[in-house]
Design a protein around this motif. Sequence first.
Motif, PDB file in Angstrom:
ATOM      1  N   ALA A  18       0.769  -1.179  -0.080  1.00  0.00           N
ATOM      2  CA  ALA A  18      -0.021  -0.048  -0.046  1.00  0.00           C
ATOM      3  C   ALA A  18       0.831   1.397   0.079  1.00  0.00           C
ATOM      4  O   ALA A  18       0.443   2.287  -0.694  1.00  0.00           O
ATOM      5  CB  ALA A  18      -1.072  -0.096   1.174  1.00  0.00           C
ATOM      6  N   ASP A  37      10.537   3.140   5.870  1.00  0.00           N
ATOM      7  CA  ASP A  37      10.514   1.811   6.140  1.00  0.00           C
ATOM      8  C   ASP A  37      11.747   1.424   7.274  1.00  0.00           C
ATOM      9  O   ASP A  37      12.594   1.522   7.114  1.00  0.00           O
ATOM     10  CB  ASP A  37      10.215   0.674   5.020  1.00  0.00           C
ATOM     11  CG  ASP A  37       9.688  -0.639   5.672  1.00  0.00           C
ATOM     12  OD1 ASP A  37       8.598  -0.859   4.914  1.00  0.00           O
ATOM     13  OD2 ASP A  37      10.069  -1.408   6.612  1.00  0.00           O
ATOM     14  N   THR A 174       4.598  -5.334  12.362  1.00  0.00           N
ATOM     15  CA  THR A 174       4.165  -4.776  13.932  1.00  0.00           C
ATOM     16  C   THR A 174       2.741  -4.142  13.796  1.00  0.00           C
ATOM     17  O   THR A 174       2.169  -3.875  12.874  1.00  0.00           O
ATOM     18  CB  THR A 174       5.048  -3.610  14.042  1.00  0.00           C
ATOM     19  OG1 THR A 174       4.706  -2.437  13.171  1.00  0.00           O
ATOM     20  CG2 THR A 174       6.531  -3.845  13.805  1.00  0.00           C
ATOM     21  N   GLU A 367      -3.452  -3.089   5.188  1.00  0.00           N
ATOM     22  CA  GLU A 367      -3.772  -4.044   6.008  1.00  0.00           C
ATOM     23  C   GLU A 367      -4.147  -3.607   7.404  1.00  0.00           C
ATOM     24  O   GLU A 367      -4.675  -4.297   8.115  1.00  0.00           O
ATOM     25  CB  GLU A 367      -2.736  -5.325   6.088  1.00  0.00           C
ATOM     26  CG  GLU A 367      -3.202  -6.414   6.605  1.00  0.00           C
ATOM     27  CD  GLU A 367      -2.214  -7.808   6.782  1.00  0.00           C
ATOM     28  OE1 GLU A 367      -1.467  -7.766   5.538  1.00  0.00           O
ATOM     29  OE2 GLU A 367      -2.142  -8.303   7.786  1.00  0.00           O
ATOM     30  N   PHE A 380      -3.826  -7.919  -1.694  1.00  0.00           N
ATOM     31  CA  PHE A 380      -3.241  -6.970  -2.396  1.00  0.00           C
ATOM     32  C   PHE A 380      -4.199  -5.918  -3.040  1.00  0.00           C
ATOM     33  O   PHE A 380      -3.996  -4.780  -3.103  1.00  0.00           O
ATOM     34  CB  PHE A 380      -2.125  -7.807  -3.481  1.00  0.00           C
ATOM     35  CG  PHE A 380      -0.952  -8.262  -2.915  1.00  0.00           C
ATOM     36  CD1 PHE A 380      -0.280  -7.388  -1.717  1.00  0.00           C
ATOM     37  CD2 PHE A 380      -0.437  -9.660  -3.231  1.00  0.00           C
ATOM     38  CE1 PHE A 380       0.965  -8.003  -1.319  1.00  0.00           C
ATOM     39  CE2 PHE A 380       0.483  -9.860  -2.555  1.00  0.00           C
ATOM     40  CZ  PHE A 380       1.422  -9.143  -1.447  1.00  0.00           C
TER      41      PHE A 380
HETATM   42  C1  LIG Z   1       3.290 -15.587   3.657  1.00  0.00           C
HETATM   43  C2  LIG Z   1       2.138 -14.543   3.046  1.00  0.00           C
HETATM   44  C3  LIG Z   1       1.801 -14.649   1.811  1.00  0.00           C
HETATM   45  C4  LIG Z   1       0.831 -13.715   1.163  1.00  0.00           C
HETATM   46  N1  LIG Z   1       0.429 -13.799  -0.033  1.00  0.00           N
HETATM   47  C5  LIG Z   1      -0.548 -13.105  -0.840  1.00  0.00           C
HETATM   48  C6  LIG Z   1      -0.959 -12.955  -2.014  1.00  0.00           C
HETATM   49  O1  LIG Z   1      -0.461 -14.040  -2.774  1.00  0.00           O
HETATM   50  N2  LIG Z   1      -2.267 -12.379  -2.218  1.00  0.00           N
HETATM   51  C7  LIG Z   1      -2.243 -11.238  -1.690  1.00  0.00           C
HETATM   52  O2  LIG Z   1      -3.354 -10.467  -2.232  1.00  0.00           O
HETATM   53  N3  LIG Z   1      -1.967 -11.194  -0.404  1.00  0.00           N
HETATM   54  C8  LIG Z   1      -1.138 -12.032   0.153  1.00  0.00           C
HETATM   55  N4  LIG Z   1      -0.599 -11.817   1.455  1.00  0.00           N
HETATM   56  C9  LIG Z   1      -1.208 -10.809   2.248  1.00  0.00           C
HETATM   57  C10 LIG Z   1      -0.419  -9.370   1.718  1.00  0.00           C
HETATM   58  O3  LIG Z   1       0.987  -9.564   1.746  1.00  0.00           O
HETATM   59  C11 LIG Z   1      -0.752  -8.129   2.611  1.00  0.00           C
HETATM   60  O4  LIG Z   1      -2.123  -8.120   2.826  1.00  0.00           O
HETATM   61  C12 LIG Z   1      -0.226  -6.991   2.216  1.00  0.00           C
HETATM   62  O5  LIG Z   1       1.340  -6.860   2.147  1.00  0.00           O
HETATM   63  C13 LIG Z   1      -0.753  -5.779   2.912  1.00  0.00           C
HETATM   64  O6  LIG Z   1      -0.050  -4.719   2.560  1.00  0.00           O
HETATM   65  P1  LIG Z   1       0.390  -3.374   3.428  1.00  0.00           P
HETATM   66  O7  LIG Z   1       1.206  -2.483   2.625  1.00  0.00           O
HETATM   67  O8  LIG Z   1      -0.618  -3.046   4.170  1.00  0.00           O
HETATM   68  O9  LIG Z   1       1.495  -4.115   4.306  1.00  0.00           O
HETATM   69  P2  LIG Z   1       3.164  -4.681   3.996  1.00  0.00           P
HETATM   70  O10 LIG Z   1       2.994  -5.243   2.746  1.00  0.00           O
HETATM   71  O11 LIG Z   1       3.076  -5.665   5.244  1.00  0.00           O
HETATM   72  O12 LIG Z   1       3.862  -3.710   4.284  1.00  0.00           O
HETATM   73  C14 LIG Z   1       3.893  -2.925   5.599  1.00  0.00           C
HETATM   74  C15 LIG Z   1       5.533  -2.193   5.534  1.00  0.00           C
HETATM   75  O13 LIG Z   1       5.610  -1.554   6.674  1.00  0.00           O
HETATM   76  C16 LIG Z   1       6.735  -1.984   7.440  1.00  0.00           C
HETATM   77  N5  LIG Z   1       6.825  -1.474   8.783  1.00  0.00           N
HETATM   78  C17 LIG Z   1       6.174  -2.170   9.734  1.00  0.00           C
HETATM   79  N6  LIG Z   1       6.178  -1.504  10.922  1.00  0.00           N
HETATM   80  C18 LIG Z   1       6.814  -0.527  10.782  1.00  0.00           C
HETATM   81  C19 LIG Z   1       7.182   0.724  11.420  1.00  0.00           C
HETATM   82  N7  LIG Z   1       7.027   0.622  12.948  1.00  0.00           N
HETATM   83  N8  LIG Z   1       8.186   1.578  10.968  1.00  0.00           N
HETATM   84  C20 LIG Z   1       8.360   1.663   9.715  1.00  0.00           C
HETATM   85  N9  LIG Z   1       7.816   0.665   8.748  1.00  0.00           N
HETATM   86  C21 LIG Z   1       7.091  -0.501   9.392  1.00  0.00           C
HETATM   87  C22 LIG Z   1       7.182  -3.245   7.158  1.00  0.00           C
HETATM   88  O14 LIG Z   1       8.507  -3.468   7.172  1.00  0.00           O
HETATM   89  C23 LIG Z   1       6.674  -3.348   5.874  1.00  0.00           C
HETATM   90  O15 LIG Z   1       7.494  -3.077   4.655  1.00  0.00           O
HETATM   91  C24 LIG Z   1       0.360 -12.786   2.104  1.00  0.00           C
HETATM   92  C25 LIG Z   1       0.911 -12.623   3.177  1.00  0.00           C
HETATM   93  C26 LIG Z   1       1.807 -13.630   3.888  1.00  0.00           C
HETATM   94  C27 LIG Z   1       2.374 -13.130   5.137  1.00  0.00           C
END
Ligand SMILES: Cc1cc2nc3c(=O)[nH]c(=O)nc-3n(C[C@H](O)[C@H](O)[C@H](O)COP(=O)(O)OP(=O)(O)OC[C@H]3O[C@@H](n4cnc5c(N)ncnc54)[C@H](O)[C@@H]3O)c2cc1C
Length: 394
Positions: A18, A37, A174, A367, A380
Motif C-alpha cells: 500500500a 520503512d 508490527t 492491512e 493486495f
Molecule cells: C506468507 C504470505 C503470503 C501472502 N500472499 C498473498 C498473496 O499471494 N496475495 C495477496 O493478495 N495477499 C497475500 N498476502 C497478504 C499481503 O501480503 C498483505 O495483505 C499486504 O502485503 C498488505 O500490504 P500493506 O502495504 O498494508 O502491508 P505490508 O506489505 O506488510 O507492508 C508494511 C510495511 O511496513 C513496514 N513497517 C512495519 N512496521 C513499521 C514501523 N514501525 N516503521 C516503519 N515501517 C514499518 C514493514 O517493514 C513493511 O514493509 C500474503 C501474506 C503473507 C504473510
Amino acid sequence: MAGPALTYDAIILGAGAAGMMAASAAGQRGRRILLADHADAPGKKILISGGGRCNFTNLRAGPDNYLSANPHFARSALARYTPADFLELVESYGIAWHEKTLGQLFCDGSARQVVAMLLDQCERGSVELKLGHGASAIDHADGQFRLALGTGIVSAPRLVIATGGPSIPKMGATGFAYDVARRFGLKVVEPRPALVPLTLGGDETLFRDLSGVATEVVASAGTGRFREAALFTHRGLSGPAILQASSYWRHGEEVAIDFLPDRAGGWLVEEKRARPTATIRSTLGQALPDRLAETLAERLALTGNLADLSDKALASAEVRLAGWTFRPNGTEGFAKAEVTIGGVATDGLSQKTLEAKTVPGLHFIGEGVDVTGWLGGYNFQWAWASGVACGEAL
Ligand SMILES: Cc1cc2nc3c(=O)[nH]c(=O)nc-3n(C[C@H](O)[C@H](O)[C@H](O)COP(=O)(O)OP(=O)(O)OC[C@H]3O[C@@H](n4cnc5c(N)ncnc54)[C@H](O)[C@@H]3O)c2cc1C
C-alpha cells in the motif's frame, strides 16, 4: 523534538504494497514524498507472497470479498482502482502472468518483478526512499507532523501509516498502525490472526495423524463457506478452504466440513442398493484419500457390509459426512497468519481518502485498516486500491 526538519508534502511510513502504491500515485502528481520503512528492503511480504509468484490481484475482487465491521467501507476505493487497473500496470511492464484458479492472477516469473515495478513507479514520482529507519517519535502541532526518523527529523502536513498488520512478526511486521491510531484517539477493532491454520486438540487430536492428507471440501465457519482444498497437518487443519474459513471463525465455535460436496442427498442408500457387499470404508475410499476414508469410517463406527446397515443409519452417516464438525482449540497465531483481521476502525476514516476524520492530514491504508480480504489476491487489491485512493488525495 528539537532542531530543523527536512520537509515534505507527505511522509509515508511503510514501504510495503500500500505504501509504495500511495507514494507513486502522489509522487507522480508532483508531491514531494518521503517513503520510510524500518526494514532494510521494501515489499518483503510481496516477495514471499503466492509462493514467490505473488498472487497480485483477483479478477473477481469486489466489496463482498472483504471482512470489516463496516462491509461498505472498502466499496469506494475498490471501485476507483480495480483489478483491471492493476493488471494494466503489470502488463505495461511486460510482466507475464497467468490465472491460476478462481480469478487469482500470479506472475509467471517472480514476485520480484512486482516489487521492481512498484519501485520504478516510485522513482518516476521522485519518491525519496529511506530504509532501515522506523519512526521513534511522532509530534503533531500547527498542522505539521514531525517525526524522528533514524538520526534526523522530518516533517510534513500529511502522514500516511502504511505499516500493515502484525502477521508474520519475524518479517518485521508490527502493530504500529494501531499504536498510532490509538495515540490520535481513533478506535481499533480487535486485531486477530486470519487466513491462518486451525489447531485441533482433545478428542480431535486423532485427526492430526492424517498430517499431509488433502482433499477438496466445503468448509464453513460463521457466515463464511468455501469450496477448496483442506489439508490435515500435524497441528490440525489447513489448506485454502480452512484458511478462508478461519477468517470467519471465533474461539469456541465450530468449523463444519462437507467431505463429499458433490454427493447428492441419499447417495449412501443408493450405494447400498448398487453395491450391497461394499463397506463404508471401501465406499468412502472411492471418493476420498485412503487414510481419511479409514479415519472417517472408524469414527462413523458402522461396520459390516452396506447391506447390513439400515437406511436410517446410512442417512445419518451421510449427514455427518456432509457437515463434519470440528471444534478447533485455537489458531497457529500471528506467526503463521497470512493477514490480520480487524485494525484501525473504518468509522473514523474517510472512505474516499482514508484520512482520519478527526485528525486532518493523517491517513491509514492497507492491512492496518479494518478491511481484510479473502485468500486469493484480494488483500493486495485492497492494498493497491487504498494506496491509490490515499495517494490521489495527498
Ligand atoms: C506468507 C504470505 C503470503 C501472502 N500472499 C498473498 C498473496 O499471494 N496475495 C495477496 O493478495 N495477499 C497475500 N498476502 C497478504 C499481503 O501480503 C498483505 O495483505 C499486504 O502485503 C498488505 O500490504 P500493506 O502495504 O498494508 O502491508 P505490508 O506489505 O506488510 O507492508 C508494511 C510495511 O511496513 C513496514 N513497517 C512495519 N512496521 C513499521 C514501523 N514501525 N516503521 C516503519 N515501517 C514499518 C514493514 O517493514 C513493511 O514493509 C500474503 C501474506 C503473507 C504473510
